[in-house]
Design a protein around this motif. Structure first.
Motif, PDB file in Angstrom:
ATOM      1  N   VAL A   6      14.181  53.432  -2.091  1.00  0.00           N
ATOM      2  CA  VAL A   6      14.955  52.874  -0.982  1.00  0.00           C
ATOM      3  C   VAL A   6      15.497  53.984  -0.088  1.00  0.00           C
ATOM      4  O   VAL A   6      15.981  55.010  -0.576  1.00  0.00           O
ATOM      5  N   CYS A   7      15.419  53.773   1.214  1.00  0.00           N
ATOM      6  CA  CYS A   7      16.104  54.604   2.203  1.00  0.00           C
ATOM      7  C   CYS A   7      16.631  53.654   3.282  1.00  0.00           C
ATOM      8  O   CYS A   7      16.755  52.458   3.038  1.00  0.00           O
ATOM      9  N   THR A   8      16.888  54.157   4.456  1.00  0.00           N
ATOM     10  CA  THR A   8      17.427  53.302   5.509  1.00  0.00           C
ATOM     11  C   THR A   8      16.325  52.529   6.233  1.00  0.00           C
ATOM     12  O   THR A   8      16.302  51.305   6.221  1.00  0.00           O
ATOM     13  N   GLY A   9      15.401  53.235   6.862  1.00  0.00           N
ATOM     14  CA  GLY A   9      14.430  52.573   7.735  1.00  0.00           C
ATOM     15  C   GLY A   9      13.094  52.245   7.120  1.00  0.00           C
ATOM     16  O   GLY A   9      12.295  51.513   7.701  1.00  0.00           O
ATOM     17  N   ASN A  10      12.793  52.805   5.935  1.00  0.00           N
ATOM     18  CA  ASN A  10      11.546  52.576   5.225  1.00  0.00           C
ATOM     19  C   ASN A  10      10.320  52.957   6.049  1.00  0.00           C
ATOM     20  O   ASN A  10       9.276  52.334   5.989  1.00  0.00           O
ATOM     21  N   THR A  11      10.466  54.026   6.838  1.00  0.00           N
ATOM     22  CA  THR A  11       9.318  54.539   7.587  1.00  0.00           C
ATOM     23  C   THR A  11       9.031  56.003   7.286  1.00  0.00           C
ATOM     24  O   THR A  11       8.037  56.542   7.759  1.00  0.00           O
ATOM     25  N   CYS A  12       9.885  56.652   6.490  1.00  0.00           N
ATOM     26  CA  CYS A  12       9.578  58.043   6.129  1.00  0.00           C
ATOM     27  C   CYS A  12      10.000  58.370   4.692  1.00  0.00           C
ATOM     28  O   CYS A  12       9.158  58.530   3.826  1.00  0.00           O
ATOM     29  N   ARG A  13      11.281  58.451   4.399  1.00  0.00           N
ATOM     30  CA  ARG A  13      11.720  58.977   3.103  1.00  0.00           C
ATOM     31  C   ARG A  13      11.286  58.153   1.908  1.00  0.00           C
ATOM     32  O   ARG A  13      10.669  58.679   0.968  1.00  0.00           O
ATOM     33  N   THR A  40      17.277  49.666   3.697  1.00  0.00           N
ATOM     34  CA  THR A  40      18.493  48.873   3.865  1.00  0.00           C
ATOM     35  C   THR A  40      18.690  48.422   5.305  1.00  0.00           C
ATOM     36  O   THR A  40      19.398  47.456   5.561  1.00  0.00           O
ATOM     37  N   GLY A  41      18.077  49.123   6.240  1.00  0.00           N
ATOM     38  CA  GLY A  41      18.182  48.749   7.646  1.00  0.00           C
ATOM     39  C   GLY A  41      16.818  48.627   8.290  1.00  0.00           C
ATOM     40  O   GLY A  41      16.676  48.769   9.505  1.00  0.00           O
ATOM     41  N   ARG A  69       9.553  47.302   5.118  1.00  0.00           N
ATOM     42  CA  ARG A  69      10.141  46.007   4.786  1.00  0.00           C
ATOM     43  C   ARG A  69      11.601  46.209   4.410  1.00  0.00           C
ATOM     44  O   ARG A  69      12.017  47.281   3.969  1.00  0.00           O
ATOM     45  N   HIS A  70      12.357  45.164   4.594  1.00  0.00           N
ATOM     46  CA  HIS A  70      13.793  45.197   4.306  1.00  0.00           C
ATOM     47  C   HIS A  70      14.016  44.936   2.823  1.00  0.00           C
ATOM     48  O   HIS A  70      13.308  44.137   2.206  1.00  0.00           O
ATOM     49  N   VAL A  71      15.013  45.607   2.277  1.00  0.00           N
ATOM     50  CA  VAL A  71      15.299  45.474   0.842  1.00  0.00           C
ATOM     51  C   VAL A  71      15.640  44.038   0.461  1.00  0.00           C
ATOM     52  O   VAL A  71      15.400  43.611  -0.675  1.00  0.00           O
ATOM     53  N   SER A  72      16.141  43.253   1.399  1.00  0.00           N
ATOM     54  CA  SER A  72      16.483  41.856   1.103  1.00  0.00           C
ATOM     55  C   SER A  72      15.250  41.002   0.813  1.00  0.00           C
ATOM     56  O   SER A  72      15.373  39.899   0.271  1.00  0.00           O
ATOM     57  N   SER A  73      14.059  41.513   1.131  1.00  0.00           N
ATOM     58  CA  SER A  73      12.823  40.769   0.865  1.00  0.00           C
ATOM     59  C   SER A  73      12.335  40.954  -0.568  1.00  0.00           C
ATOM     60  O   SER A  73      11.318  40.384  -0.955  1.00  0.00           O
ATOM     61  N   ILE A  74      13.070  41.732  -1.358  1.00  0.00           N
ATOM     62  CA  ILE A  74      12.665  42.047  -2.727  1.00  0.00           C
ATOM     63  C   ILE A  74      13.596  41.357  -3.714  1.00  0.00           C
ATOM     64  O   ILE A  74      14.819  41.378  -3.550  1.00  0.00           O
TER      65      ILE A  74
END
Length: 84
Positions: A6-13, A40-41, A69-74
């Motif tokens: 998990v990170c913020t934008g889920n596009t790099c880290r 998370t965002g 994808r957003h963490v709420s989808s998991i």
């Protein structure tokens, strides 16, 4: 074992961490670990950043197919470990 990165934008880290871990797990012949990532965002469906794709390619790993994808989808009840 189910591991969520998990990170913020889920596009790099977090996708980079997931991809690195997947590479290590594959190298070691481990087959009972499922990896995923979320933010998370995060918005839904964004590709990994060009910098992340290039960095992973330099390690011999492919991040081009990643979509955020957003963490709420998991369903967190199915996750054994969360790495932030």
């Amino acid at each position: 074992m189910n591991v969520l990165c998990v990170c913020t934008g889920n596009t790099c880290r977090s996708p980079m961490l997931m991809t690195l871990l997947r590479g290590l797990i594959t190298q070691r012949g481990i087959d009972d670990v499922h990896l995923s990532s979320a933010g998370t965002g995060a918005g839904e469906g964004e590709p990994a950043t060009p910098q992340a794709v290039t960095t992973m390619a330099g390690c011999g790993l492919d991040l081009r197919a990643h979509r955020s994808r957003h963490v709420s989808s998991i369903d967190l009840a199915t996750v054994d470990r969360v790495l932030c």
